[in-house]
Design a protein around this motif. Structure first.
Motif, short mmCIF file in Angstrom:
data_model
loop_
_atom_site.label_atom_id
_atom_site.label_comp_id
_atom_site.label_asym_id
_atom_site.label_seq_id
_atom_site.Cartn_x
_atom_site.Cartn_y
_atom_site.Cartn_z
N ARG A 147 0.94 -1.01 -0.02
CA ARG A 147 -0.13 -0.08 -0.04
C ARG A 147 0.79 1.21 0.19
N THR A 148 0.31 2.37 -0.50
CA THR A 148 1.15 3.68 -0.58
C THR A 148 0.63 4.84 0.04
N HIS A 149 1.37 5.76 0.22
CA HIS A 149 0.76 7.07 0.80
C HIS A 149 -0.42 7.58 0.26
N ALA A 150 -0.30 7.66 -1.28
CA ALA A 150 -1.32 7.99 -2.26
C ALA A 150 -2.56 7.25 -1.81
N GLU A 151 -2.62 6.14 -1.76
CA GLU A 151 -3.84 5.27 -1.36
C GLU A 151 -4.70 5.77 -0.07
N LEU A 152 -3.59 5.87 0.68
CA LEU A 152 -4.07 6.44 2.19
C LEU A 152 -4.73 7.78 2.02
N VAL A 153 -3.99 8.62 1.32
CA VAL A 153 -4.68 9.96 1.12
C VAL A 153 -6.06 9.91 0.53
N GLU A 154 -6.13 9.06 -0.41
CA GLU A 154 -7.41 8.76 -1.35
C GLU A 154 -8.54 8.22 -0.49
#
Length: 772
Positions: free
Chosen positions: A128-135
């Protein structure tokens, strides 16, 4: 809400690399997360298990239904991300973030903290990525999780550098949002509770890290319950044999103490009932860790530590605290100097209580802590006791204000620190638990670590105040900067614009803030001086190659930077001054670049006539380097031979040490030159030298009354300042030897001082001495 974990697939991790989930230990050992992170080799075969979120949701009754929905969403996200991963114990990995979230729920942290606790390992241990958590969960949650994630994508020169850099990352995230460290402490607490499956060497390493970093942080933030637990778990895992011995000794002693404790409790309860004050009274058990540390730090026996009986009295209001203190002092005699009022002046972490030690039955010392219910809650939970995170609309509690001030000071430390390891050193210094409280001239209270000096106080107010400090007044008396301040002192700082930090300050300051500010100021000043010296050394070498430094093009400088690996030309010049880089070698390389640069060949080369003119105009300055005493910290005049203008001198460029000046008859120079001749360069004095130099003088005198005053007067009459005086132990009734440190300008001035001394009737012999 339940998650069914039946998959047995695991990550491909190497089992040979040490494992850790700590911010400080083994941070970049990506494949080493077997300790607290996922593992590819569970100790027992994974079985289908049902993991329930019911216990967590039961503790989250203070959240809204919408917030509970977000928590459940985070649980499923984390569960899916960690699917097939197992802890070293064989449990599904999701049990760990779930346990961390439950700890945060016990502190009643907000929904973002709970969600971050559930997701704290998904970036580090899954795809999982930082961008996924933001979204999925918004920028705030993503920022919190990122602050909890180790630096595992970068390469560092050493393991210690990796540790320190990840630690700095966490602390800077913590300074922006304190919830980062609260979740991290919950994470570390659960990890310590489940440390038993690891080898003893790994348990020891992680326990030491916890006791040095995380337990002090918990204490600094007032999280006393977590602090005590982390200390106890660290002691048990770091020193299991010592822990077991103490445990048995305490168990044996407890039976003998029980009757005494119960009697004291009963007598105190009856006394308070007669006084009409409602209180709650508890006996306080010392933890094994506190017993061990007290025995070790104060060199006490086990019996001496255990002979102090501790009790806690809980009342309703501040007034009742002082009333209870009076009742206790009427019952038992207080011990002088053992009464501490942390209600009027709270500790740095916000802790409030009245402490008193009294002489109890049979002459034994008994300790009482007196506090209100709210104070007791703060003492146990600290900054998490009154948690408010409502977009800044709620007013912070006093404990949170103090925590916020400390976190802001970390940002100042980070700005002043040269690198991550230095920053880590400064933070550790600032985690001292004991404090003293002093007053500014306007009556404001400032807390500092015990042992702090008046100079530490100046830096605690502002870095500029410390940097420009020339003197201090403590309680109205002017005292040295190194004076250790005590509780209740009133400290006034006297400044001057010309004052600058002195390297000797680093030998006595105690706080990380002061140490970081002094080092930063010294490095900034030293860098400028080193650049100037490095430029002079390179210029000297280039003139031997008949190349003009001032006409080297930017293109050639780019080639030089690429060849050296330096970031800029200032770094190259600084390295030359510090002996890390050879000026002659660099000059030869520049000459080759000049040869390659056909377009600039003619203008860069000095023709024969220009070269001769420059040489003649610069003599006797070139090709020998010239010093005039104004070089600052980049040039040191050695104390082994005390060179002064007029002496024949030579310079040594030690690696990382700058330029050291010696006399050519110095025995150290002769020995070192044979071993390392390449690092010695020719030096000359400039025609005008603008400073004074210290010279040691040996004066043999007749042992008569008042002779010291007469000799000192002779020296000062020759316009020389005395820096220190000492006497030889071996003196007779008729003669004595006095050693002086005298500041003089040059050899002519020294000759005048010696001539004046020889005219003194009490002086038998005068000689200039050298300490080699």
């Amino acid at each position: 809400m339940e998650a069914h974990l039946s998959s047995t697939t695991t990550k491909n991790k190497s089992p040979n690399i040490p494992d850790s989930n700590g911010i400080i230990a083994a941070m970049l050992e990506k494949s080493g997360r077997h300790l607290f992170g996922p593992t590819s080799a569970p100790l027992q075969p994974p079985k289908q298990q049902v993991i329930s979120i019911a216990d967590l949701t039961a503790k989250l009754s203070y959240l809204t239904s919408a917030e509970l929905k977000l928590v459940k969403k985070a649980f499923h996200f984390s569960d899916e991300a960690h699917l097939g991963q197992y802890r070293q114990s064989g449990e599904p990995y999701i049990t760990h973030p779930l346990a961390v979230a439950e700890l945060c729920a016990e502190w009643k942290l907000d929904v973002h903290s709970i969600v971050s606790a559930l997701l704290h390992d998904v970036i580090e241990d899954t795809g999982r990525t930082h961008a996924e958590l933001v979204e999925t969960f918004g920028p705030k949650v993503a920022e919190l999780v990122d602050g909890l994630t180790k630096l595992d994508k970068l390469e560092f020169q050493s393991h210690a550098e990796a540790q320190a850099e990840s630690f700095r990352k966490m602390f800077m995230a913590m300074a922006k949002d304190i919830r980062v460290i609260l979740v991290k402490l919950a994470d570390r607490t659960h990890n310590m509770r489940t440390l038993g499956v690891m080898s003893q060497s790994k348990r020891h390493r992680i326990a030491i890290e916890t006791s040095e970093i995380y337990a002090p942080i918990a204490h600094r933030l007032g999280l006393n319950m977590i602090y005590r637990e982390l200390e106890e778990l660290s002691f048990h895992n770091a020193w299991p044999m010592r822990s077991e011995v103490l445990k048995k000794a305490v168990k044996k002693a407890r039976g003998n103490r029980k009757e005494t404790v119960n009697k004291i409790l009963e007598d105190v309860r009856k006394w308070f009932e007669k006084s009409g004050l409602e209180v709650e009274i508890y006996g306080r058990e010392k933890t094994l860790a506190s017993i061990y540390h007290k025995m070790k730090s104060k060199h006490l026996s086990f019996q001496d530590v255990l002979d102090v009986y501790g009790f806690r009295v809980i009342v309703s209001t501040n007034d009742e605290c002082y009333r209870a203190l009076g009742i206790l002092h009427a019952m038992f005699k207080p011990m002088p100097g053992k009464i501490k009022d942390y209600i009027a002046i709270p500790k740095l972490n916000g802790y409030q209580s009245l402490h008193t030690t009294m002489v109890g039955p049979f002459g034994m010392p008994i300790e009482f802590q007196i506090r209100t219910k709210i104070m007791n809650q703060v003492a146990n939970a600290g900054v998490a006791a009154h948690w408010v995170y409502k977009d800044g609309k709620e007013e912070m509690s006093e404990v949170q204000k103090r925590a916020h001030q400390w976190l802001q000071s970390l940002i100042d430390l980070e700005d002043a620190s040269h690198d991550s390891q230095e920053f880590l050193e400064h933070v550790k210094i600032d985690l001292f638990p004991d404090s003293v409280y002093v007053f500014t001239p306007k009556g404001h209270i400032r807390g500092l670590p015990r042992g702090a000096t008046a100079l530490d106080f100046a830096y605690s107010v502002h870095s500029d105040l410390g940097n420009n400090c020339v003197a201090v007044k403590v309680n109205g008396n002017q005292l040295p900067l190194r004076t250790e301040i005590k509780n209740g002192d009133i400290v006034e700082v006297i400044t001057a614009p010309y004052s600058h930090p002195n390297p000797t300050w680093l030998t006595f300051v105690r706080t990380g803030r002061a140490r970081a500010a002094i080092r930063h100021a010294l490095k900034t000043k030293s860098l400028g001086e080193s650049i100037q010296l490095g430029e002079r050394l390179l210029l000297q070498s280039l003139r031997h190659q008949e190349v003009d430094l001032g006409l080297i093009s930017e293109g050639i400088w780019e080639k030089i930077l690429h060849w050296t690996g330096a970031r800029n030309r200032h770094e190259i010049l600084g390295d030359i001054a510090l002996g890390r880089r050879s000026a002659p070698v660099l000059a030869k390389r520049i000459e080759l670049f000049v040869e390659e640069d056909a377009g600039n060949h003619q203008q860069l080369r000095l023709d024969k006539q220009d070269w001769q003119e420059k040489e003649l105009s610069s003599k006797p300055i070139h090709p020998i380097l010239v010093v005039d005493g104004s070089e600052g910290m980049s040039v040191a005049y050695s104390t082994c031979c005390h060179p002064i203008p007029g002496d024949t001198i030579i310079g040594y460029l030690g690696k990382g040490e700058g330029l050291h000046i010696h006399t050519d008859d110095c025995s150290y120079f002769r020995k070192a030159h044979r071993k390392d001749p390449d690092n010695w360069i020719e030096i000359n004095w400039a025609p005008e030298v603008n400073r004074e130099f210290e010279v040691p003088l040996r004066v043999d005198v007749t042992n008569a009354k008042g002779v010291l005053a007469k000799v000192a007067n002779s020296i000062t009459s020759a316009d020389a300042n005395i820096t220190h005086v000492s006497m030889d132990d071996s003196f007779s009734e008729s003669s004595a030897t006095i050693k002086f440190g005298v500041q003089i300008k040059d050899r002519v001035h020294l000759a005048r001082v010696i001539r004046t001394l020889r005219h003194n009737m009490d002086v038998v012999r005068v000689s200039r001495t050298k300490s080699h």
